[in-house]
Motif scaffolding. Structure first.
Motif, PDB file in Angstrom:
ATOM      1  N   LEU A   1      18.166  -6.960  25.665  1.00 32.09           N
ATOM      2  CA  LEU A   1      18.519  -5.541  25.673  1.00 32.09           C
ATOM      3  C   LEU A   1      19.257  -5.179  26.961  1.00 32.09           C
ATOM      4  N   ASP A   2      20.056  -4.110  26.916  1.00 34.03           N
ATOM      5  CA  ASP A   2      20.681  -3.608  28.125  1.00 34.03           C
ATOM      6  C   ASP A   2      19.617  -2.951  29.004  1.00 34.03           C
ATOM      7  N   ARG A   3      19.991  -2.655  30.267  1.00 29.27           N
ATOM      8  CA  ARG A   3      19.009  -2.169  31.233  1.00 29.27           C
ATOM      9  C   ARG A   3      18.316  -0.895  30.771  1.00 29.27           C
ATOM     10  N   SER A   4      19.085   0.089  30.353  1.00 32.53           N
ATOM     11  CA  SER A   4      18.494   1.374  29.981  1.00 32.53           C
ATOM     12  C   SER A   4      17.557   1.223  28.799  1.00 32.53           C
ATOM     13  N   THR A   5      18.008   0.508  27.766  1.00 35.70           N
ATOM     14  CA  THR A   5      17.167   0.307  26.588  1.00 35.70           C
ATOM     15  C   THR A   5      15.958  -0.543  26.933  1.00 35.70           C
ATOM     16  N   GLY A   6      16.172  -1.578  27.749  1.00 34.46           N
ATOM     17  CA  GLY A   6      15.064  -2.444  28.135  1.00 34.46           C
ATOM     18  C   GLY A   6      13.995  -1.701  28.906  1.00 34.46           C
ATOM     19  N   ASP A   7      14.400  -0.812  29.813  1.00 30.79           N
ATOM     20  CA  ASP A   7      13.423  -0.032  30.565  1.00 30.79           C
ATOM     21  C   ASP A   7      12.609   0.865  29.635  1.00 30.79           C
ATOM     22  N   ALA A   8      13.290   1.499  28.671  1.00 27.05           N
ATOM     23  CA  ALA A   8      12.590   2.378  27.739  1.00 27.05           C
ATOM     24  C   ALA A   8      11.600   1.594  26.886  1.00 27.05           C
ATOM     25  N   VAL A   9      12.032   0.419  26.403  1.00 22.21           N
ATOM     26  CA  VAL A   9      11.153  -0.409  25.574  1.00 22.21           C
ATOM     27  C   VAL A   9       9.956  -0.904  26.385  1.00 22.21           C
ATOM     28  N   MET A  10      10.206  -1.336  27.620  1.00 25.47           N
ATOM     29  CA  MET A  10       9.117  -1.845  28.448  1.00 25.47           C
ATOM     30  C   MET A  10       8.116  -0.747  28.772  1.00 25.47           C
ATOM     31  N   SER A  11       8.602   0.453  29.078  1.00 21.01           N
ATOM     32  CA  SER A  11       7.709   1.576  29.340  1.00 21.01           C
ATOM     33  C   SER A  11       6.844   1.870  28.130  1.00 21.01           C
ATOM     34  N   LEU A  12       7.449   1.846  26.965  1.00 21.26           N
ATOM     35  CA  LEU A  12       6.705   2.093  25.733  1.00 21.26           C
ATOM     36  C   LEU A  12       5.694   0.986  25.468  1.00 21.26           C
ATOM     37  N   LEU A  13       6.109  -0.264  25.688  1.00 18.76           N
ATOM     38  CA  LEU A  13       5.214  -1.397  25.459  1.00 18.76           C
ATOM     39  C   LEU A  13       3.977  -1.304  26.345  1.00 18.76           C
ATOM     40  N   ILE A  14       4.166  -1.006  27.626  1.00 14.65           N
ATOM     41  CA  ILE A  14       3.029  -0.893  28.539  1.00 14.65           C
ATOM     42  C   ILE A  14       2.150   0.283  28.149  1.00 14.65           C
ATOM     43  N   GLY A  15       2.766   1.449  27.948  1.00 12.34           N
ATOM     44  CA  GLY A  15       1.984   2.635  27.641  1.00 12.34           C
ATOM     45  C   GLY A  15       1.214   2.514  26.340  1.00 12.34           C
ATOM     46  N   ALA A  16       1.864   1.992  25.297  1.00 13.43           N
ATOM     47  CA  ALA A  16       1.201   1.871  24.005  1.00 13.43           C
ATOM     48  C   ALA A  16       0.097   0.819  24.033  1.00 13.43           C
ATOM     49  N   THR A  17       0.342  -0.299  24.709  1.00 14.72           N
ATOM     50  CA  THR A  17      -0.666  -1.361  24.775  1.00 14.72           C
ATOM     51  C   THR A  17      -1.905  -0.899  25.539  1.00 14.72           C
ATOM     52  N   LEU A  18      -1.709  -0.355  26.734  1.00 12.30           N
ATOM     53  CA  LEU A  18      -2.854   0.143  27.500  1.00 12.30           C
ATOM     54  C   LEU A  18      -3.521   1.307  26.779  1.00 12.30           C
ATOM     55  N   GLY A  19      -2.724   2.118  26.083  1.00 10.93           N
ATOM     56  CA  GLY A  19      -3.287   3.224  25.332  1.00 10.93           C
ATOM     57  C   GLY A  19      -4.198   2.782  24.211  1.00 10.93           C
ATOM     58  N   HIS A  20      -3.995   1.568  23.718  1.00  8.29           N
ATOM     59  CA  HIS A  20      -4.869   1.001  22.694  1.00  8.29           C
ATOM     60  C   HIS A  20      -6.061   0.261  23.311  1.00  8.29           C
ATOM     61  N   GLY A  21      -6.194   0.296  24.629  1.00  9.80           N
ATOM     62  CA  GLY A  21      -7.315  -0.385  25.283  1.00  9.80           C
ATOM     63  C   GLY A  21      -7.114  -1.874  25.433  1.00  9.80           C
ATOM     64  N   ALA A  22      -5.871  -2.347  25.282  1.00  9.27           N
ATOM     65  CA  ALA A  22      -5.567  -3.775  25.375  1.00  9.27           C
ATOM     66  C   ALA A  22      -4.817  -4.063  26.666  1.00  9.27           C
ATOM     67  N   SER A  23      -4.917  -5.298  27.151  1.00  6.18           N
ATOM     68  CA  SER A  23      -4.113  -5.749  28.280  1.00  6.18           C
ATOM     69  C   SER A  23      -2.800  -6.317  27.765  1.00  6.18           C
ATOM     70  N   LEU A  24      -1.813  -6.345  28.658  1.00  5.35           N
ATOM     71  CA  LEU A  24      -0.509  -6.899  28.346  1.00  5.35           C
ATOM     72  C   LEU A  24      -0.216  -8.032  29.307  1.00  5.35           C
ATOM     73  N   VAL A  25       0.227  -9.180  28.768  1.00  6.60           N
ATOM     74  CA  VAL A  25       0.682 -10.306  29.575  1.00  6.60           C
ATOM     75  C   VAL A  25       2.128 -10.565  29.200  1.00  6.60           C
ATOM     76  N   VAL A  26       3.043 -10.395  30.151  1.00  7.13           N
ATOM     77  CA  VAL A  26       4.468 -10.503  29.857  1.00  7.13           C
ATOM     78  C   VAL A  26       5.120 -11.544  30.759  1.00  7.13           C
ATOM     79  N   VAL A  27       5.819 -12.492  30.153  1.00  3.43           N
ATOM     80  CA  VAL A  27       6.630 -13.462  30.892  1.00  3.43           C
ATOM     81  C   VAL A  27       8.004 -12.854  31.091  1.00  3.43           C
ATOM     82  N   THR A  28       8.499 -12.872  32.319  1.00  2.00           N
ATOM     83  CA  THR A  28       9.798 -12.278  32.584  1.00  2.00           C
ATOM     84  C   THR A  28      10.464 -12.924  33.792  1.00  2.00           C
ATOM     85  N   HIS A  29      11.808 -12.943  33.763  1.00  2.00           N
ATOM     86  CA  HIS A  29      12.601 -13.314  34.931  1.00  2.00           C
ATOM     87  C   HIS A  29      13.016 -12.070  35.717  1.00  2.00           C
TER      88      HIS A  29
END
Length: 303
Positions: free
Chosen positions: A178-206
Motif C-alpha cells: 500500500l502507499d504511505r497514506s493508505t498504509g497508515d490508515a490500514v495500520m491504525s485500523l488494524l491496531i485499534g480493531a485488534t486491541l478493541g477485540h481484546g487481542a494482541s497483534l504481532v506484526v512483521v515489518t521492515h
C-alpha cells in the motif's frame, strides 16, 4: 495475568543441513500479552529470522528446539488437527496481499470461515456484515476483491481475521503493498480493531513508521533478539482511545477518521438479510499457512 498470553521459550531453528545450514532462530525467548493486549512489531533485516519467528509463534513452523506456549499449552504437544483448529479459533492472520478469494464478494470472504466452522450462512453473513459496517465498508458488501482498492481489500482481510474473535492476530507486512497514506490508515485500523477485540497483534515489518505505531518493538539480527523496546512515544494516531475502552462484552468502537464507529444495522438485501448481530461469534477460522493455499487450509476439517 492476561488470558491471551503467548510465550516463546528458547526457540532455535535452522534451514538446510551440513555446510548449507543457515540458522534462522537462536535461543529466542519472549512473552506477548502478559498483562494486557499489546501491539508488537518484529523488525530486522532480510534473513534475520523475523518471518520464521512469526511462523513458529503461529504454530506453522515447528522449531528445532524450544517451546511455544499459548494459554498454558505447548503447541508441540498438540496433534496436527488441534493446531489447525487453534489457527481457526484462537489465531487471526492478515497477509501483505490480503489473500482474499477473488470469486467471492467481501461479505462472503469474511463469512466463509464462520460457515466452515459450523455457523449457519444467515448468522455468518450477518456477523460479517456487521463487522464490515463497523470497518467502514457497509457499501462494499457485494464487491469482489478485484472491485476494491488496496486499502479496502486490507480492511476486508482485517474483518476476516477478527470475525472469529481470536486471542491474537499475526500480520506479515500488512501494509507492504500500500502507499504511505493508505498504509497508515490500514495500520491504525488494524491496531485499534485488534486491541478493541481484546487481542494482541504481532506484526512483521521492515517499515519504521509501522513499528512506531506499535507499543513494543522487538528487533532481530542473525536469529537473535538484539533489543526489545516498550515504547512510550507511540504515534498519537496509532491506537484510537475508544478501541481500548469498549465495555466488557460490548462491540468495540474504532474511532478512526472516516470509519463508522457505531454498530450499524445491516441493510435489507435479498442475499444478506437484515439481521443485526455483534461481531463476537465464537467459531473456528483462518488458514494453515501465512502464504498461499488459503482455500485448502479453510476446507480442512479439524480432527
Amino acid at each position: 495475568m492476561h488470558t491471551n498470553r503467548l510465550e516463546a521459550l528458547g526457540l532455535t531453528h535452522t534451514y538446510g543441513q551440513g555446510n548449507a545450514a543457515a540458522p534462522a532462530l537462536a535461543d529466542v525467548s519472549l512473552a506477548i500479552g502478559v498483562d494486557e493486549p499489546e501491539a508488537v512489531a518484529i523488525m530486522g533485516p532480510s534473513g534475520s529470522g523475523k518471518s520464521t519467528l512469526l511462523h513458529a509463534l503461529a504454530g506453522i513452523v515447528a522449531p528445532a528446539s524450544g517451546r511455544v506456549v499459548w494459554r498454558g499449552r505447548d503447541l508441540a504437544s498438540m496433534r496436527d488437527g488441534e493446531r489447525t483448529k487453534l489457527r481457526r479459533s484462537d489465531f487471526g492472520f492478515v497477509f501483505q496481499s490480503g489473500q482474499l478469494l477473488p470469486e467471492l464478494p467481501a461479505i462472503e470472504n469474511v463469512a466463509l470461515p464462520l460457515m466452515l466452522g459450523g455457523t449457519a450462512r444467515t448468522g455468518a453473513e450477518a456477523a460479517a456484515g456487521a463487522l464490515l459496517h463497523r470497518l467502514g465498508l457497509g457499501e462494499m458488501l457485494g464487491r469482489r476483491p478485484g472491485e476494491l482498492s488496496g486499502g479496502q481489500a486490507q480492511r476486508v482481510a482485517i474483518a476476516r481475521a477478527l470475525v472469529g474473535s481470536p486471542g491474537i492476530v499475526f500480520a506479515d507486512e500488512p501494509t507492504g503493498a500500500l502507499d504511505r497514506s493508505t498504509g497508515d490508515a490500514v495500520m491504525s485500523l488494524l491496531i485499534g480493531a485488534t486491541l478493541g477485540h481484546g487481542a494482541s497483534l504481532v506484526v512483521v515489518t521492515h517499515d519504521p513508521e509501522v513499528a512506531a505505531m506499535c507499543s513494543r518493538v522487538v528487533r532481530l539480527q542473525d536469529g537473535r533478539i538484539v533489543s526489545d523496546e516498550r515504547r512510550v512515544d507511540v504515534r498519537a494516531d496509532a491506537v484510537p482511545a475508544a478501541a481500548r475502552t469498549a465495555p466488557s462484552g460490548a462491540a468495540p468502537s474504532y474511532a478512526v477518521p472516516g470509519i463508522a464507529s457505531a454498530p450499524v444495522p445491516l441493510p435489507q438485501h435479498p442475499s444478506y438479510g437484515a439481521a443485526r448481530v455483534e461481531a463476537h461469534v465464537p467459531n473456528p477460522h483462518m488458514p494453515n499457512t501465512l502464504r498461499g493455499a488459503v482455500q485448502q487450509s479453510w476446507i480442512e476439517t479439524p480432527r
